[in-house]
Write an enzyme that holds these catalytic residues in place. Structure first.
Site, PDB file in Angstrom:
ATOM      1  N   ARG A   1     -20.011  69.624  66.182  1.00 18.05           N
ATOM      2  CA  ARG A   1     -19.967  68.876  64.912  1.00 18.05           C
ATOM      3  C   ARG A   1     -18.991  69.488  63.889  1.00 18.05           C
ATOM      4  NH1 ARG A   1     -24.808  65.919  64.714  1.00 18.05           N
ATOM      5  NH2 ARG A   1     -23.711  64.445  63.396  1.00 18.05           N
TER       6      ARG A   1
ATOM      7  N   ARG B   1     -37.427  62.730  61.303  1.00 10.70           N
ATOM      8  CA  ARG B   1     -36.244  62.810  60.415  1.00 10.70           C
ATOM      9  C   ARG B   1     -35.613  61.441  60.245  1.00 10.70           C
ATOM     10  NH1 ARG B   1     -32.072  67.344  62.074  1.00 10.70           N
ATOM     11  NH2 ARG B   1     -31.030  66.190  60.406  1.00 10.70           N
TER      12      ARG B   1
ATOM     13  N   ASP C   1     -25.682  56.802  69.315  1.00 10.06           N
ATOM     14  CA  ASP C   1     -27.065  57.035  68.875  1.00 10.06           C
ATOM     15  C   ASP C   1     -28.073  56.210  69.658  1.00 10.06           C
ATOM     16  OD1 ASP C   1     -26.319  57.499  65.336  1.00 10.06           O
ATOM     17  OD2 ASP C   1     -26.062  58.783  67.087  1.00 10.06           O
TER      18      ASP C   1
ATOM     19  N   CYS D   1     -25.335  71.324  65.879  1.00 10.94           N
ATOM     20  CA  CYS D   1     -26.724  70.866  66.046  1.00 10.94           C
ATOM     21  C   CYS D   1     -26.922  70.639  67.533  1.00 10.94           C
ATOM     22  CB  CYS D   1     -26.971  69.617  65.221  1.00 10.94           C
ATOM     23  SG  CYS D   1     -26.251  68.177  65.943  1.00 10.94           S
TER      24      CYS D   1
ATOM     25  N   LYS E   1     -30.975  55.008  57.808  1.00 11.93           N
ATOM     26  CA  LYS E   1     -30.874  56.425  57.396  1.00 11.93           C
ATOM     27  C   LYS E   1     -29.417  56.818  57.189  1.00 11.93           C
ATOM     28  CE  LYS E   1     -30.875  59.603  60.734  1.00 11.93           C
ATOM     29  NZ  LYS E   1     -29.703  60.500  60.777  1.00 11.93           N
ATOM     30  N   ASN E   2     -28.533  56.373  58.093  1.00  8.81           N
ATOM     31  CA  ASN E   2     -27.144  56.838  58.052  1.00  8.81           C
ATOM     32  C   ASN E   2     -26.294  56.130  57.010  1.00  8.81           C
ATOM     33  OD1 ASN E   2     -27.876  58.658  59.936  1.00  8.81           O
ATOM     34  ND2 ASN E   2     -26.907  57.633  61.665  1.00  8.81           N
TER      35      ASN E   2
HETATM   36  C1  EPZ Z   1     -22.662  60.208  62.127  1.00  7.92           C
HETATM   37  O1  EPZ Z   1     -22.462  61.590  62.365  1.00  7.92           O
HETATM   38  C2  EPZ Z   1     -24.140  59.976  62.314  1.00  7.92           C
HETATM   39  N1  EPZ Z   1     -24.879  60.790  61.351  1.00  7.92           N
HETATM   40  C3  EPZ Z   1     -24.549  60.340  63.736  1.00  7.92           C
HETATM   41  O2  EPZ Z   1     -25.902  59.967  63.882  1.00  7.92           O
HETATM   42  C4  EPZ Z   1     -23.723  59.509  64.715  1.00  7.92           C
HETATM   43  O3  EPZ Z   1     -24.040  59.930  66.025  1.00  7.92           O
HETATM   44  C5  EPZ Z   1     -22.234  59.723  64.452  1.00  7.92           C
HETATM   45  O4  EPZ Z   1     -21.930  59.413  63.076  1.00  7.92           O
HETATM   46  C6  EPZ Z   1     -21.373  58.834  65.322  1.00  7.92           C
HETATM   47  O5  EPZ Z   1     -21.705  57.496  65.078  1.00  7.92           O
HETATM   48  C7  EPZ Z   1     -24.959  60.350  60.085  1.00  7.92           C
HETATM   49  O6  EPZ Z   1     -24.418  59.327  59.730  1.00  7.92           O
HETATM   50  C8  EPZ Z   1     -25.769  61.211  59.142  1.00  7.92           C
HETATM   51  P1  EPZ Z   1     -18.667  61.589  63.400  1.00  7.92           P
HETATM   52  P2  EPZ Z   1     -21.032  62.243  62.001  1.00  7.92           P
HETATM   53  O7  EPZ Z   1     -17.974  62.351  62.349  1.00  7.92           O
HETATM   54  O8  EPZ Z   1     -20.452  61.537  60.842  1.00  7.92           O
HETATM   55  C9  EPZ Z   1     -15.819  64.525  65.774  1.00  7.92           C
HETATM   56  C10 EPZ Z   1     -28.189  60.242  64.296  1.00  7.92           C
HETATM   57  O9  EPZ Z   1     -28.759  60.352  65.386  1.00  7.92           O
HETATM   58  N2  EPZ Z   1     -15.438  65.048  64.448  1.00  7.92           N
HETATM   59  O10 EPZ Z   1     -18.471  60.121  63.469  1.00  7.92           O
HETATM   60  O11 EPZ Z   1     -21.195  63.711  61.921  1.00  7.92           O
HETATM   61  C11 EPZ Z   1     -17.260  64.838  66.136  1.00  7.92           C
HETATM   62  O12 EPZ Z   1     -17.359  66.118  66.719  1.00  7.92           O
HETATM   63  C12 EPZ Z   1     -26.896  60.995  64.061  1.00  7.92           C
HETATM   64  O13 EPZ Z   1     -28.565  59.510  63.355  1.00  7.92           O
HETATM   65  C13 EPZ Z   1     -14.391  65.958  64.354  1.00  7.92           C
HETATM   66  O14 EPZ Z   1     -13.811  66.358  65.358  1.00  7.92           O
HETATM   67  O15 EPZ Z   1     -20.220  61.891  63.318  1.00  7.92           O
HETATM   68  C14 EPZ Z   1     -17.587  63.747  67.111  1.00  7.92           C
HETATM   69  O16 EPZ Z   1     -17.075  64.100  68.389  1.00  7.92           O
HETATM   70  C15 EPZ Z   1     -26.546  61.941  65.209  1.00  7.92           C
HETATM   71  N3  EPZ Z   1     -14.039  66.417  63.124  1.00  7.92           N
HETATM   72  C16 EPZ Z   1     -16.784  62.545  66.591  1.00  7.92           C
HETATM   73  O17 EPZ Z   1     -15.800  63.096  65.722  1.00  7.92           O
HETATM   74  C17 EPZ Z   1     -14.655  65.989  61.976  1.00  7.92           C
HETATM   75  O18 EPZ Z   1     -14.263  66.437  60.878  1.00  7.92           O
HETATM   76  C18 EPZ Z   1     -17.611  61.536  65.806  1.00  7.92           C
HETATM   77  O19 EPZ Z   1     -18.328  62.254  64.818  1.00  7.92           O
HETATM   78  C19 EPZ Z   1     -15.709  65.063  62.094  1.00  7.92           C
HETATM   79  C20 EPZ Z   1     -16.076  64.603  63.333  1.00  7.92           C
END
Ligand code: EPZ
Length: 430
Positions: free
Chosen positions: A122, A397, A305, A117, A22-23
């Site tokens: 996020r 989802r 995850d 969420c 999915k991701n």
């Molecule tokens: C992706 O989310 C995945 N979703 C998430 O999976 C997964 O948990 C996450 O990566 C981490 O592996 C999809 O790919 C659709 P991040 P993403 O940006 O990209 C902080 C699932 O269950 N951050 O890697 O949104 C953030 O708050 C979902 O399938 C900032 O501070 O995650 C977090 O603490 C849940 N500023 C960390 O980085 C930003 O601009 C990692 O988030 C972006 C992120």
């Protein structure tokens, strides 16, 4: 509202086939509109998030032909609108990938700000930082991100946070900028690599995906292609934990074992026997498992995850385990539900202290989010008696035919939507 009803206590045995990730599919579907020629995507997971994203690109004018459940042909040549409706971003945060793809192709994009969420706030500051670095003007007005660029040039970007979404989004936009972009401190997840490989199959020039330095030489246009989505490592890990929790013996097919290394290592450490083959893994849990310590990390560390699913396994292990969630600030919401099934877990800040118990007992529980919902199903499969899991819309989802795949492994699980169906299931399985 649909629910899962589960009769627990049955060891999972047999074979299960993993779907596309999915991701990886979410950014790849978003990027497919960047070519003005047909792009065929294979091995798409048939899950709600992907179906909603396909609707959102159709709404802005892309041609979308569903060839079968797992194959779609997308053509972005007919796109006329560069503004994504709020209804889509409300349903799936990952619609924000359309920012990178529309900006890269058309030099303009309007996407509503995704809210938080259930697992944390996020933010998307790193995405916007990257877009600005390559020359885009990015403003937020009335809850919508408005990005425009006269000229998009290369840049040397150092990510403040390792972010999957920001790495991919910036990579998409920069792949069509005029010049060379370097992304430092990039995320290295397999779905980042898959997104880069897909962009390159449309004619992009991206090197280094999978390492923490990604180099992108912008190109002026993309051509059509056919691409198959990488297998879903988190779906695979979820079935590995289901086998561990139910003392089962299963073979999980259509995986890349390398992507599962952190999960396999941890399950082996607590007493599972794991055998790796070219594109499958076998997981056997013959006896009660042991305690461990684990901290979620960006890839190749233990994935956030997979944190709820492993915690469910550890809830039944001997001894006291420590689980630390270092990526998101609110990813233990399932613990209260698990405690209602007899788990003995105490959450202190971003750490869960899990005193393993001999047995969980079935109860009615509610899914707080996608992975927590899957974890509660695992708990129900292991528990004594019946478990009803509410709010399974979250689970649908990200997991294709979850109940069907579990049934093929011998689980007694059904999707029900009424009291009457619930009673029928309980009567049937006794
Ligand atoms: C992706 O989310 C995945 N979703 C998430 O999976 C997964 O948990 C996450 O990566 C981490 O592996 C999809 O790919 C659709 P991040 P993403 O940006 O990209 C902080 C699932 O269950 N951050 O890697 O949104 C953030 O708050 C979902 O399938 C900032 O501070 O995650 C977090 O603490 C849940 N500023 C960390 O980085 C930003 O601009 C990692 O988030 C972006 C992120």
């Amino acid at each position: 509202m649909e629910q899962y009803i589960i009769k627990g206590g049955i060891p999972l045995v047999g074979e299960v086939e993993i779907s596309g990730a999915k991701n990886a599919a979410l950014p790849i579907v978003s990027a497919a509109i960047m070519a003005d020629e047909p792009v065929t995507l294979e091995n798409l997971p048939d899950v709600n998030d992907i179906n909603v994203l396909l609707e959102s690109i159709e709404k802005i004018g892309a041609k979308v032909d569903r060839i079968d459940r797992h194959t779609v042909c997308i053509n972005g040549a007919t796109i006329r609108d560069f503004s994504v409706d709020y209804e889509y971003i409300k349903k799936i945060r990952a619609s924000y990938y359309l920012l990178g793809s529309l900006l890269g192709k058309y030099r303009k994009a309007e996407v509503p700000l995704p809210g938080g969420c259930n697992i944390g706030s996020r933010p998307i500051d790193q995405h916007l930082k990257g877009f600005r670095a390559i020359g885009a003007n990015v403003d937020i007005s009335h809850g919508t991100i408005v990005a425009k660029a006269e000229v998009m040039h290369g840049a040397h970007i150092f990510m403040d946070v390792v972010s999957v979404g920001a790495t991919i989004n910036i990579m998409m936009a920069a792949s069509r900028a005029d010049g060379r972009t370097i992304i430092e401190n990039a995320a290295k997840e397999p779905h980042v690599v898959d997104a880069a490989n897909f962009l390159n199959s449309m004619g992009a020039n991206i090197r280094g995906a999978g390492t923490d330095v990604i180099r992108i030489n912008g190109v002026s246009s993309f051509h059509g292609c056919t691409y198959s989505i990488v297998p879903d490592m988190i779906e695979a890990g979820t079935y590995m934990c289901a086998a561990a929790a139910t003392k089962g013996d299963i073979i999980i097919k259509n995986v890349i074992p390398k992507h599962l290394e952190a999960i396999s290592a941890k399950l082996t450490e607590i007493g599972c026997e794991i055998e790796e083959f070219d594109d499958s893994v076998r997981v056997v849990a013959a006896r009660r498992l042991l305690r461990t310590q684990v901290k979620t990390q960006p890839y190749p560390g233990f994935p956030t995850d997979m944190q709820p699913q492993l915690s469910c396994v550890l809830a039944l292990s001997t001894g006291t385990s420590i689980v630390t969630e270092s990526i998101f600030e609110n990813r233990f919401k399932y613990v209260d539900e698990l405690s209602r099934m007899g788990a003995n877990i105490k959450v202190e800040g971003n750490t869960a202290i899990i005193d393993g118990v001999e047995e969980l007992t079935g109860a009615q529980v509610s899914s707080p989010d996608l992975r927590a919902g899957a974890a509660l199903v695992i708990a129900g499969l292991a528990a004594d008696g019946f478990t009803v899991v509410d709010d399974i819309i979250y689970i649908q989802r990200g997991y294709e035919d979850f109940e069907g795949k579990l049934r093929s492994l011998g689980a007694e699980i059904d999707k029900v939507s009424s009291e009457e169906e619930l009673k029928k299931f309980e009567f049937r399985v006794g």
